[in-house]
Motif scaffolding. Structure first.
Motif, PDB file in Angstrom:
ATOM      1  N   PRO A 164       0.821  -1.219   0.000  1.00 49.11           N
ATOM      2  CA  PRO A 164       0.000   0.000   0.000  1.00 49.11           C
ATOM      3  C   PRO A 164       0.847   1.258   0.000  1.00 49.11           C
ATOM      4  O   PRO A 164       2.021   1.241   0.396  1.00 49.11           O
ATOM      5  N   THR A 165       0.227   2.341  -0.411  1.00 46.97           N
ATOM      6  CA  THR A 165       0.876   3.651  -0.431  1.00 46.97           C
ATOM      7  C   THR A 165       0.066   4.606   0.428  1.00 46.97           C
ATOM      8  O   THR A 165      -1.163   4.703   0.294  1.00 46.97           O
ATOM      9  N   LEU A 166       0.747   5.310   1.327  1.00 43.21           N
ATOM     10  CA  LEU A 166       0.085   6.235   2.249  1.00 43.21           C
ATOM     11  C   LEU A 166       0.710   7.624   2.091  1.00 43.21           C
ATOM     12  O   LEU A 166       1.933   7.785   2.160  1.00 43.21           O
ATOM     13  N   SER A 167      -0.157   8.618   1.867  1.00 37.50           N
ATOM     14  CA  SER A 167       0.313   9.994   1.732  1.00 37.50           C
ATOM     15  C   SER A 167      -0.687  10.925   2.387  1.00 37.50           C
ATOM     16  O   SER A 167      -1.836  10.549   2.665  1.00 37.50           O
ATOM     17  N   ALA A 168      -0.255  12.150   2.669  1.00 36.70           N
ATOM     18  CA  ALA A 168      -1.120  13.140   3.303  1.00 36.70           C
ATOM     19  C   ALA A 168      -0.855  14.505   2.691  1.00 36.70           C
ATOM     20  O   ALA A 168       0.188  14.731   2.068  1.00 36.70           O
ATOM     21  N   PHE A 169      -1.841  15.405   2.886  1.00 34.88           N
ATOM     22  CA  PHE A 169      -1.675  16.762   2.390  1.00 34.88           C
ATOM     23  C   PHE A 169      -2.433  17.719   3.291  1.00 34.88           C
ATOM     24  O   PHE A 169      -3.383  17.355   3.987  1.00 34.88           O
ATOM     25  N   VAL A 170      -2.014  18.947   3.297  1.00 31.16           N
ATOM     26  CA  VAL A 170      -2.707  20.021   3.983  1.00 31.16           C
ATOM     27  C   VAL A 170      -2.547  21.271   3.137  1.00 31.16           C
ATOM     28  O   VAL A 170      -1.470  21.515   2.566  1.00 31.16           O
ATOM     29  N   ASN A 171      -3.658  22.034   3.004  1.00 27.90           N
ATOM     30  CA  ASN A 171      -3.547  23.265   2.240  1.00 27.90           C
ATOM     31  C   ASN A 171      -4.191  24.414   2.996  1.00 27.90           C
ATOM     32  O   ASN A 171      -4.966  24.226   3.942  1.00 27.90           O
ATOM     33  N   TYR A 172      -3.858  25.599   2.573  1.00 31.22           N
ATOM     34  CA  TYR A 172      -4.405  26.815   3.167  1.00 31.22           C
ATOM     35  C   TYR A 172      -4.558  27.825   2.046  1.00 31.22           C
ATOM     36  O   TYR A 172      -3.649  28.004   1.225  1.00 31.22           O
ATOM     37  N   GLY A 173      -5.759  28.472   2.012  1.00 33.29           N
ATOM     38  CA  GLY A 173      -5.988  29.423   0.938  1.00 33.29           C
ATOM     39  C   GLY A 173      -6.835  30.585   1.377  1.00 33.29           C
ATOM     40  O   GLY A 173      -7.508  30.554   2.425  1.00 33.29           O
ATOM     41  N   VAL A 174      -6.796  31.641   0.575  1.00 34.49           N
ATOM     42  CA  VAL A 174      -7.616  32.836   0.797  1.00 34.49           C
ATOM     43  C   VAL A 174      -8.329  33.165  -0.489  1.00 34.49           C
ATOM     44  O   VAL A 174      -7.844  32.866  -1.595  1.00 34.49           O
ATOM     45  N   ALA A 175      -9.507  33.813  -0.370  1.00 32.85           N
ATOM     46  CA  ALA A 175     -10.286  34.195  -1.544  1.00 32.85           C
ATOM     47  C   ALA A 175     -10.942  35.539  -1.293  1.00 32.85           C
ATOM     48  O   ALA A 175     -11.347  35.861  -0.163  1.00 32.85           O
ATOM     49  N   GLY A 176     -11.006  36.330  -2.346  1.00 36.96           N
ATOM     50  CA  GLY A 176     -11.646  37.638  -2.257  1.00 36.96           C
ATOM     51  C   GLY A 176     -12.592  37.844  -3.425  1.00 36.96           C
ATOM     52  O   GLY A 176     -12.352  37.319  -4.532  1.00 36.96           O
ATOM     53  N   TYR A 177     -13.674  38.666  -3.187  1.00 43.70           N
ATOM     54  CA  TYR A 177     -14.679  38.885  -4.231  1.00 43.70           C
ATOM     55  C   TYR A 177     -15.065  40.360  -4.250  1.00 43.70           C
ATOM     56  O   TYR A 177     -14.968  41.066  -3.234  1.00 43.70           O
TER      57      TYR A 177
END
Length: 457
Positions: free
Chosen positions: A294-307
């Motif tokens: 098996p293959t195990l991976s992880a991720f975390v992201n952070y973002g901002v948005a404006g309108y």
């Protein structure tokens, strides 16, 4: 007036001479050892091999980096020049039932930016990949050693050919001078009626052949120098000079201890390269087997948005909304219809094949060393034989020359003695060169020559 013209002409000649001198390339002198060291540092093949090692180092880090954190970012700006229209039931907006009201959602301008961190937690193929990176680096390093040995041998051959051509030119010049004097003396004797015209004609034939061989040797000398320069990595336009003496160099290459020197076949560079290929085949088997894990991976992201309906994203009062996601991915190979097992079987067969080739290389190396020893021993014995032959041929030619001018020997007998001497001279030169070349071949197989550290280009 004439004086001024003379001064101007003299000045122009001086300028032309100085300009010609400034364009002359300074000759570079090399002994054989200096030529080898220069070639190991600057030869085209050596420099290419160094680049291969550098590439392998970068490939190793590329594989290692796959298991380290990977960070990426992206940003996006959208301008809805013509916002899409959506129809909603009229009663939702307070209208009559059965009617629809056109509305638009969102703003004309929007911007968002996201950063993502990806991390590989477990992957069997990555672990095997690290092993393969080390093997690939070892292959490149051994290939560099093999290239250095080949460069050393190639320079030795090319340098020896230069010395052979140079010695041939010098000997042929002396032979031409000797035969020219004999021809001149014979013509005088013929003019006095004490010799046959045929005697002079026979010497003239010998002289013409010598001059033809001399001109050819001069051309071969230039070609030999060009070959040496190319082998050393020097442009053919430059001038080089080989300073060693063929006779002295051949005597320095007499090493009877080399005939009895024994090494483990495992130390031979050809065997080590074959062993590297076997190790790589074994790693490839492990790689195919690891693909069932098996293959195990992880991720975390952070973002901002404006309108906004106006482009106000650089204003201090612009409102931004943040978001963040954490995720883990587990991939488990379950069923491949026998595809993975078939690939593993192929790599296993290739591994077994490489072990057979390794055993074949072991026996081939033993045979090559035995042949090289025999060739070197023959070259040493042949050198002594040709040296004695040259001495005897010189004595025979000298006796026949004396007999010829005393009227005892014929011009054919003198010509035959001269041809025997000329051939003995060339055989002796070739025997000296064979001593140098066969020793270089044996050293290459025994890998006994050590080199100082060369600078990376």
């Amino acid at each position: 007036m004439k004086k001024h013209i003379f001064l101007i002409a003299f000045s122009l000649c001086a300028i032309l001479v100085n300009a010609q001198d400034s364009t002359q390339v300074e000759k570079r002198a090399f002994t054989l050892e200096e030529a080898i060291l220069y070639g190991l540092d600057n030869g085209y093949n050596s420099r290419i091999a160094k680049k291969d090692v550098a590439i392998a180092l970068k490939q190793k880090w590329e594989i290692i980096a796959q298991g380290l954190p990977q960070i990426s970012g992206d940003a996006n700006y959208t301008n809805n020049l013509k916002q899409p229209v959506t129809l909603i039931p009229g009663e939702v907006a307070g209208g009559e039932p059965g009617t629809f009201v056109p509305v638009t959602f969102g703003t004309q301008h929007s911007v968002n930016a996201t950063g993502t961190w990806n991390q590989l937690i477990f992957d069997g193929s990555y672990i095997v990949g690290i092993q393969s990176a080390k093997t690939l680096l070892q292959i490149s390093e051994n290939a560099k050693v093999k290239t250095d040995l080949e460069v050393k041998k190639a320079i030795t051959d090319a340098y020896g050919n230069v010395l052979l051509a140079t010695e041939s030119v010098e000997i042929l010049k002396k032979n031409v001078a000797t035969v020219e004097k004999n021809l001149s003396d014979t013509q005088k004797i013929f003019e006095n009626g004490l010799a046959e015209e045929e005697d002079a004609e026979q010497l003239e034939i010998t002289l013409l052949n010598l001059k033809t061989n001399l001109n050819n040797s001069i051309r071969m000398q230039a070609i030999a120098y060009d070959m040496l320069k190319v082998t050393m990595g020097i442009p053919v336009e430059e001038e080089v000079v080989a300073t060693d003496d063929l006779n002295k160099l051949s005597k320095e290459n007499f090493n009877l201890l080399l005939l009895s020197k024994e090494i483990n076949v495992e130390e031979n560079i050809d065997y080590r390269i074959a062993e590297d290929q076997t190790n790589l085949s074994e790693v490839e088997v492990k790689l195919e087997k690891s693909k069932a894990l098996p293959t195990l991976s992880a991720f975390v992201n952070y973002g901002v948005a404006g309108y906004g309906d106006e482009f106000t994203f650089f204003d201090s009062n612009q409102e931004y909304f943040t978001q963040s996601v954490l995720g883990v991915n587990l991939s488990i190979p379950i069923f491949s219809s026998g595809m993975r097992s078939a690939r593993t079987a192929q790599k296993q067969l290739a591994f077994e094949q490489s072990k057979l080739e390794l055993e074949q290389t072991r026996n081939q190396v033993k045979l090559e060393i035995a042949n090289a020893r025999n060739d070197y021993q023959f070259a040493l014995e042949n050198y002594e034989n040709k040296e004695r032959n040259l001495e005897l041929a010189g004595r025979i030619e000298k006796k026949n020359s004396i007999k010829f001018f005393e009227g005892i020997a014929t011009s054919f007998e003198l010509s035959e003695a001269q041809q025997q001497l000329f051939q003995a001279q060339q055989d002796y030169l070739q025997a000296m060169l064979d001593v140098i070349n066969t020793k270089a071949e044996l050293e290459t197989l025994l890998d006994t020559t050590k080199y100082p550290e060369t600078k990376d280009n």
